[in-house]
Design a protein around this motif. Structure first.
Motif, PDB file in Angstrom:
ATOM      1  N   VAL A 145       0.834  -1.194   0.000  1.00  9.73           N
ATOM      2  CA  VAL A 145       0.000   0.000   0.000  1.00  9.73           C
ATOM      3  C   VAL A 145       0.874   1.251   0.000  1.00  9.73           C
ATOM      4  N   TRP A 146       0.486   2.237  -0.823  1.00  6.68           N
ATOM      5  CA  TRP A 146       1.169   3.538  -0.866  1.00  6.68           C
ATOM      6  C   TRP A 146       0.199   4.608  -0.391  1.00  6.68           C
ATOM      7  N   GLY A 147       0.612   5.415   0.585  1.00  9.88           N
ATOM      8  CA  GLY A 147      -0.236   6.486   1.075  1.00  9.88           C
ATOM      9  C   GLY A 147       0.031   6.771   2.540  1.00  9.88           C
ATOM     10  N   SER A 148      -0.500   7.866   3.039  1.00 10.63           N
ATOM     11  CA  SER A 148      -0.268   8.256   4.427  1.00 10.63           C
ATOM     12  C   SER A 148      -1.214   7.515   5.371  1.00 10.63           C
ATOM     13  N   GLY A 149      -0.742   7.304   6.605  1.00 13.92           N
ATOM     14  CA  GLY A 149      -1.589   6.733   7.642  1.00 13.92           C
ATOM     15  C   GLY A 149      -1.565   5.230   7.769  1.00 13.92           C
ATOM     16  N   TRP A 150      -0.715   4.548   6.988  1.00 13.15           N
ATOM     17  CA  TRP A 150      -0.673   3.090   7.027  1.00 13.15           C
ATOM     18  C   TRP A 150       0.541   2.556   7.794  1.00 13.15           C
ATOM     19  N   SER A 156       3.818  -0.984   3.660  1.00 16.58           N
ATOM     20  CA  SER A 156       3.314   0.331   3.273  1.00 16.58           C
ATOM     21  C   SER A 156       4.474   1.249   2.907  1.00 16.58           C
ATOM     22  N   PHE A 157       4.161   2.218   2.038  1.00 16.30           N
ATOM     23  CA  PHE A 157       5.153   3.153   1.526  1.00 16.30           C
ATOM     24  C   PHE A 157       4.537   4.548   1.496  1.00 16.30           C
ATOM     25  N   PRO A 158       5.345   5.612   1.417  1.00 14.55           N
ATOM     26  CA  PRO A 158       4.806   6.975   1.357  1.00 14.55           C
ATOM     27  C   PRO A 158       3.950   7.186   0.114  1.00 14.55           C
TER      28      PRO A 158
END
Length: 289
Positions: free
Chosen positions: A149-154, A161-163
């Protein structure tokens, strides 16, 4: 005409003055999620209208959201989100921010990877903004699926997860993945043809149109996203819930994989075990977008 995609997401009046000085456009087209005041501030539209009245400001058609911000913005843009308005396109335009600009996507990552050389099984790009997203991603992870998953809050979740990634980076990620998870809603959309937000939008939009003497196009609008369009262009099978209007973009079951909360895990596992079907869906999706 000459189109210059501007790859920045947040623009205030000072930044916009610099861009106008640099590119000297006679049209500025706002695409993607500029329905949010956080991306292009209202003072930015006002500043352009006042200081650069010759610049033609347009926004992306089909934005299914009505708010006080958008209503106020319409005072300063020449063409708004209503489909009956025809753009008077200019010769020199820049497009903010970059969305599905296929030439740039292909230049950024021209490689076509074979199935065995793909890095990821299934990917999702988007912030952790509601429980629906986190619940479904956790369900996929707990079922043994290798989801990234890419995105904030993970950051505190157990899956990789990645930025947050850019539009072009997402294209590369999708081409490196065996399938892409689109936005996912609750079963309300599955049984009724649209999700709760879209239902509220349709009702609000028709009421708004009655008061503003404009034709309503809401019944023809379905949910779409960069995940859906760019994933399809990357030839990555898109996993998605059904929603109204989807069939006008991708043919269900032929160019995308339709799932619900009960069968999503099995459907993804079936797809990952059937390389030929996955590649056929990806090829069909690329042709349709």
């Amino acid at each position: 005409k000459k189109v210059i995609p501007i790859q920045v997401r947040w623009i205030n009046p000072i930044q916009m003055k610099c861009l106008i000085w640099r590119y000297k456009p006679d049209q500025i087209h706002y695409g993607e999620s500029t329905k949010s005041n956080k991306l292009v501030t209202l003072p930015t539209y006002k500043m352009i209208s006042k200081k650069y009245p010759y610049i033609y400001q347009t926004v992306l058609y089909g934005d299914p959201y009505i708010s006080s911000f958008l209503n106020e913005r319409e005072k300063y843009v020449n063409a708004a989100t209503r489909a009956h308005i025809i753009h008077d396109n200019k010769k020199h335009c820049f497009w903010h921010p970059l969305t599905l600009h296929t030439n740039l996507l292909d230049q950024y990552f021209p490689d076509n990877l074979t199935w065995d050389n793909k890095i990821y099984d299934i990917v999702f790009t988007g912030a952790n903004r509601d429980k629906t997203r986190s619940d479904i991603l956790l369900k996929l992870h707990n079922s043994g699926l290798n989801i990234c998953v890419w995105g904030s809050g993970w950051e505190k979740f157990p899956f990789k997860s990645f930025p947050q990634c850019t539009i072009q980076e997402s294209f590369k990620i999708y081409k490196q993945s065996k399938c892409v998870l689109n936005e996912i809603f609750d079963d309300y959309c599955l049984y009724n043809g649209f999700n709760k937000c879209e239902k509220n939008y349709k009702e609000n939009y028709h009421n708004w149109c009655k008061n503003n003497n404009c034709p309503g196009f809401a019944p023809k609008v379905g949910y779409t996203s960069n995940r859906l369009l760019i994933g399809a262009y990357a030839k990555a099978p898109v996993i998605t819930y059904h929603n109204s209007g989807l069939e006008h973009i991708l043919t269900p079951h032929k160019s995308c994989v339709i799932v619900n909360k009960d069968n999503i895990v099995d459907k993804i596992k079936e797809l990952l075990s059937d390389q030929k079907r996955a590649e056929e869906i990806g090829e069909n999706a690329r042709k349709e977008v």
